[in-house]
Design a protein around this motif. Structure first.
Motif, PDB file in Angstrom:
ATOM      1  N   ASP A   1       1.334 -19.847  -3.372  1.00 45.10           N
ATOM      2  CA  ASP A   1       2.019 -20.159  -2.129  1.00 45.10           C
ATOM      3  C   ASP A   1       3.524 -19.991  -2.347  1.00 45.10           C
ATOM      4  O   ASP A   1       4.091 -20.694  -3.192  1.00 45.10           O
ATOM      5  CB  ASP A   1       1.708 -21.590  -1.668  1.00 45.10           C
ATOM      6  N   PRO A   2       4.134 -19.046  -1.616  1.00 46.07           N
ATOM      7  CA  PRO A   2       3.531 -18.137  -0.640  1.00 46.07           C
ATOM      8  C   PRO A   2       2.965 -16.877  -1.301  1.00 46.07           C
ATOM      9  O   PRO A   2       3.285 -16.570  -2.453  1.00 46.07           O
ATOM     10  CB  PRO A   2       4.723 -17.774   0.243  1.00 46.07           C
ATOM     11  N   TYR A   3       2.142 -16.143  -0.543  1.00 49.99           N
ATOM     12  CA  TYR A   3       1.710 -14.806  -0.932  1.00 49.99           C
ATOM     13  C   TYR A   3       2.741 -13.817  -0.410  1.00 49.99           C
ATOM     14  O   TYR A   3       3.228 -13.962   0.725  1.00 49.99           O
ATOM     15  CB  TYR A   3       0.328 -14.493  -0.361  1.00 49.99           C
ATOM     16  N   LEU A   4       3.065 -12.824  -1.202  1.00 55.80           N
ATOM     17  CA  LEU A   4       4.105 -11.871  -0.831  1.00 55.80           C
ATOM     18  C   LEU A   4       3.472 -10.527  -0.486  1.00 55.80           C
ATOM     19  O   LEU A   4       2.892  -9.859  -1.344  1.00 55.80           O
ATOM     20  CB  LEU A   4       5.109 -11.702  -1.973  1.00 55.80           C
ATOM     21  N   PHE A   5       3.607 -10.142   0.762  1.00 55.55           N
ATOM     22  CA  PHE A   5       3.059  -8.870   1.235  1.00 55.55           C
ATOM     23  C   PHE A   5       4.187  -7.903   1.585  1.00 55.55           C
ATOM     24  O   PHE A   5       4.113  -7.166   2.567  1.00 55.55           O
ATOM     25  CB  PHE A   5       2.165  -9.100   2.468  1.00 55.55           C
ATOM     26  N   ASP A   6       5.223  -7.886   0.777  1.00 49.90           N
ATOM     27  CA  ASP A   6       6.364  -7.018   1.066  1.00 49.90           C
ATOM     28  C   ASP A   6       6.066  -5.549   0.804  1.00 49.90           C
ATOM     29  O   ASP A   6       6.905  -4.688   1.055  1.00 49.90           O
ATOM     30  CB  ASP A   6       7.598  -7.457   0.274  1.00 49.90           C
ATOM     31  N   PHE A   7       4.873  -5.239   0.291  1.00 49.97           N
ATOM     32  CA  PHE A   7       4.478  -3.852   0.118  1.00 49.97           C
ATOM     33  C   PHE A   7       3.952  -3.264   1.429  1.00 49.97           C
ATOM     34  O   PHE A   7       3.642  -2.074   1.504  1.00 49.97           O
ATOM     35  CB  PHE A   7       3.417  -3.732  -0.984  1.00 49.97           C
ATOM     36  N   LEU A   8       3.825  -4.079   2.465  1.00 46.07           N
ATOM     37  CA  LEU A   8       3.348  -3.607   3.759  1.00 46.07           C
ATOM     38  C   LEU A   8       4.515  -3.118   4.611  1.00 46.07           C
ATOM     39  O   LEU A   8       5.616  -3.673   4.557  1.00 46.07           O
ATOM     40  CB  LEU A   8       2.616  -4.731   4.504  1.00 46.07           C
ATOM     41  N   THR A   9       4.276  -2.096   5.382  1.00 43.15           N
ATOM     42  CA  THR A   9       5.323  -1.546   6.255  1.00 43.15           C
ATOM     43  C   THR A   9       5.166  -2.167   7.644  1.00 43.15           C
ATOM     44  O   THR A   9       4.743  -1.519   8.599  1.00 43.15           O
ATOM     45  CB  THR A   9       5.205  -0.018   6.334  1.00 43.15           C
ATOM     46  N   LEU A  10       5.504  -3.447   7.716  1.00 43.39           N
ATOM     47  CA  LEU A  10       5.321  -4.204   8.955  1.00 43.39           C
ATOM     48  C   LEU A  10       6.555  -5.019   9.284  1.00 43.39           C
ATOM     49  O   LEU A  10       7.306  -5.426   8.396  1.00 43.39           O
ATOM     50  CB  LEU A  10       4.118  -5.153   8.825  1.00 43.39           C
ATOM     51  N   LYS A  11       6.730  -5.307  10.559  1.00 48.27           N
ATOM     52  CA  LYS A  11       7.778  -6.206  10.986  1.00 48.27           C
ATOM     53  C   LYS A  11       7.310  -7.647  10.804  1.00 48.27           C
ATOM     54  O   LYS A  11       6.116  -7.924  10.710  1.00 48.27           O
ATOM     55  CB  LYS A  11       8.137  -5.948  12.452  1.00 48.27           C
ATOM     56  N   GLN A  12       8.250  -8.572  10.786  1.00 47.63           N
ATOM     57  CA  GLN A  12       7.932  -9.968  10.498  1.00 47.63           C
ATOM     58  C   GLN A  12       6.986 -10.575  11.529  1.00 47.63           C
ATOM     59  O   GLN A  12       6.214 -11.475  11.229  1.00 47.63           O
ATOM     60  CB  GLN A  12       9.234 -10.781  10.422  1.00 47.63           C
ATOM     61  N   ASN A  13       7.016 -10.073  12.768  1.00 46.47           N
ATOM     62  CA  ASN A  13       6.177 -10.647  13.826  1.00 46.47           C
ATOM     63  C   ASN A  13       4.886  -9.854  14.033  1.00 46.47           C
ATOM     64  O   ASN A  13       4.287  -9.886  15.117  1.00 46.47           O
ATOM     65  CB  ASN A  13       6.959 -10.723  15.141  1.00 46.47           C
ATOM     66  N   ALA A  14       4.426  -9.160  13.012  1.00 46.98           N
ATOM     67  CA  ALA A  14       3.213  -8.357  13.120  1.00 46.98           C
ATOM     68  C   ALA A  14       2.005  -9.235  13.435  1.00 46.98           C
ATOM     69  O   ALA A  14       1.916 -10.377  12.991  1.00 46.98           O
ATOM     70  CB  ALA A  14       2.974  -7.590  11.821  1.00 46.98           C
ATOM     71  N   ASP A  15       1.053  -8.678  14.222  1.00 52.47           N
ATOM     72  CA  ASP A  15      -0.128  -9.461  14.567  1.00 52.47           C
ATOM     73  C   ASP A  15      -1.168  -9.383  13.453  1.00 52.47           C
ATOM     74  O   ASP A  15      -1.023  -8.633  12.486  1.00 52.47           O
ATOM     75  CB  ASP A  15      -0.718  -9.008  15.903  1.00 52.47           C
ATOM     76  N   GLU A  16      -2.244 -10.167  13.607  1.00 51.50           N
ATOM     77  CA  GLU A  16      -3.240 -10.281  12.539  1.00 51.50           C
ATOM     78  C   GLU A  16      -3.959  -8.961  12.267  1.00 51.50           C
ATOM     79  O   GLU A  16      -4.214  -8.612  11.111  1.00 51.50           O
ATOM     80  CB  GLU A  16      -4.252 -11.369  12.914  1.00 51.50           C
ATOM     81  N   LYS A  17      -4.286  -8.218  13.319  1.00 55.19           N
ATOM     82  CA  LYS A  17      -4.985  -6.953  13.125  1.00 55.19           C
ATOM     83  C   LYS A  17      -4.130  -5.962  12.344  1.00 55.19           C
ATOM     84  O   LYS A  17      -4.623  -5.256  11.441  1.00 55.19           O
ATOM     85  CB  LYS A  17      -5.379  -6.338  14.474  1.00 55.19           C
ATOM     86  N   SER A  18      -2.844  -5.902  12.664  1.00 52.98           N
ATOM     87  CA  SER A  18      -1.950  -4.986  11.947  1.00 52.98           C
ATOM     88  C   SER A  18      -1.849  -5.353  10.472  1.00 52.98           C
ATOM     89  O   SER A  18      -1.839  -4.482   9.598  1.00 52.98           O
ATOM     90  CB  SER A  18      -0.562  -5.005  12.591  1.00 52.98           C
ATOM     91  N   ILE A  19      -1.780  -6.656  10.193  1.00 52.53           N
ATOM     92  CA  ILE A  19      -1.712  -7.100   8.795  1.00 52.53           C
ATOM     93  C   ILE A  19      -3.005  -6.751   8.069  1.00 52.53           C
ATOM     94  O   ILE A  19      -2.978  -6.249   6.947  1.00 52.53           O
ATOM     95  CB  ILE A  19      -1.441  -8.618   8.732  1.00 52.53           C
ATOM     96  N   GLU A  20      -4.150  -7.005   8.725  1.00 58.06           N
ATOM     97  CA  GLU A  20      -5.445  -6.648   8.131  1.00 58.06           C
ATOM     98  C   GLU A  20      -5.516  -5.157   7.830  1.00 58.06           C
ATOM     99  O   GLU A  20      -5.951  -4.743   6.753  1.00 58.06           O
ATOM    100  CB  GLU A  20      -6.581  -7.014   9.090  1.00 58.06           C
TER     101      GLU A  20
END
Length: 348
Positions: A180-199
């Motif tokens: 805690d926390p998990y770091l997903f900074d390898f993803l090309t997403l904005k901070q307000n990304a929805d759950e489907k986009s993160i998945e």
């Protein structure tokens, strides 16, 4: 010369055993050579410390030593000015507790040791990275990433009810498995990304995702369908943990944690235990990954739950921890100057 067919299978068995013995000998020889190098560097560091700090020889002794050692041992790449200072720093960091770490530091290459010493703020932090490197056989680049993402401060910090729902020692191991926390900074997403986009992104970058989750996680599926009664339900992410020997259900929430999330996850855990778990498997564990949580609220939500659940935050971007200084050597610096030491010894 061809082997008689009568002896072919016997020969293959003998050859396989011989290859394994040779590989084992190579590993032992490499470990032995590494141990000798670490001990040599420790002694050089100790003597440099004594002559510079206790006898007042100054930094010029390092310049002279570099020149003389490089001249005498041209095939060895470990006697640069920078590395001599590393040796002294290595001794200075561990000098009060070297007996405690001697066996550990001898099991990993010099470049790994320098990363740990240069970037650890305490003996406990250094011991943590030493143990994890040996346990997981981390490459230098993976070790560098784990330090830069401050694994020491994140490991085992998720809020869980494992002590009340799992027997010892499994509860302790499960607790240390979560971060805690998990770091997903390898993803090309904005901070307000929805759950489907993160998945979508997590499964697209499954290698990095598994590395962040930690050793032992095996990916089973995304939107994993389970049938309960006459309805289909879909689990965000399903894993199996080879060390914990259990299924792990991960639910993603691109919002603040709510207590009702635990009820839904508890339902999924019951379904997986009923439909997938075998007698040899341990109880299924659930993890809620959310954008934000209140610690007390999460603890209250888990208090009455009979199944093992953890709650942790995730981050889509991060800042480099303050203890990672910009003037520290890069992986390329260390590889260029230090990693060929063993090769130099083998040629000599």
């Amino acid at each position: 010369m061809n082997i008689d067919k009568r002896y072919h299978s016997e020969y293959v068995e003998w050859l396989t055993g011989l290859k394994n013995r040779i590989k084992s000998t190579q590993i032992k020889a490499a470990l032995s050579a590494n141990k000798e190098i670490i001990e040599l560097y420790w002694e050089i560091g100790r003597e440099l410390f004594e002559k510079q700090d206790n006898q007042g020889w100054g930094n010029s002794v390092v310049d002279n030593l570099e020149k003389d050692l490089v001249s005498e041992f041209p095939d060895m790449k470990g006697f640069s000015r920078r590395n001599l200072f590393y040796m002294k720093g290595f001794y200075t960091f561990y000098k009060s507790d070297f007996e405690k770490v001697q066996q550990l530091v001898a099991q990993i290459p010099w470049g790994h040791n320098i990363l740990i010493v240069s970037r650890s703020n305490s003996m406990n932090e250094a011991l943590f990275y030493l143990a994890k490197t040996i346990e997981n056989n981390w490459s230098r680049s993976v070790l560098d990433m784990q330090i830069r993402t401050d694994l020491y401060s994140r490991q085992g910090k998720a809020i869980t009810n494992f002590k009340n729902t799992l027997p010892l020692p499994g509860s302790d191991l499960a607790t240390q498995t979560l971060k805690d926390p998990y770091l997903f900074d390898f993803l090309t997403l904005k901070q307000n990304a929805d759950e489907k986009s993160i998945e979508d992104q997590l499964t697209k970058h499954i290698t990095q995702f598994l590395l962040e989750l930690g050793t032992g996680f095996a990916f089973i599926g995304r939107q994993y369908k389970i049938e309960v009664g006459d309805k289909d339900f879909f689990i965000d992410l399903l894993f199996y943990h080879t060390k914990l020997r259990c299924y792990v259900v991960v639910e993603l929430k691109a919002k603040r944690f709510k207590p009702e999330y635990t009820g839904k996850l508890s339902f999924y855990l019951s379904a997986i235990d009923d439909k997938l778990k075998t007698e040899s498997d341990n109880p299924t564990i659930g993890i809620i990954l959310c954008q934000e949580k209140n610690k007390i609220e999460a603890e209250y939500a888990l208090r009455g739950i009979s199944q093992p659940i953890g709650v942790a935050e995730y981050q889509l971007s991060r800042a480099i921890p303050e203890n990672i200084k910009s003037d520290l050597p890069t992986i390329e610096d260390i590889e260029k100057e230090l990693s060929t030491t063993l090769n130099g010894n083998e040629r000599g």
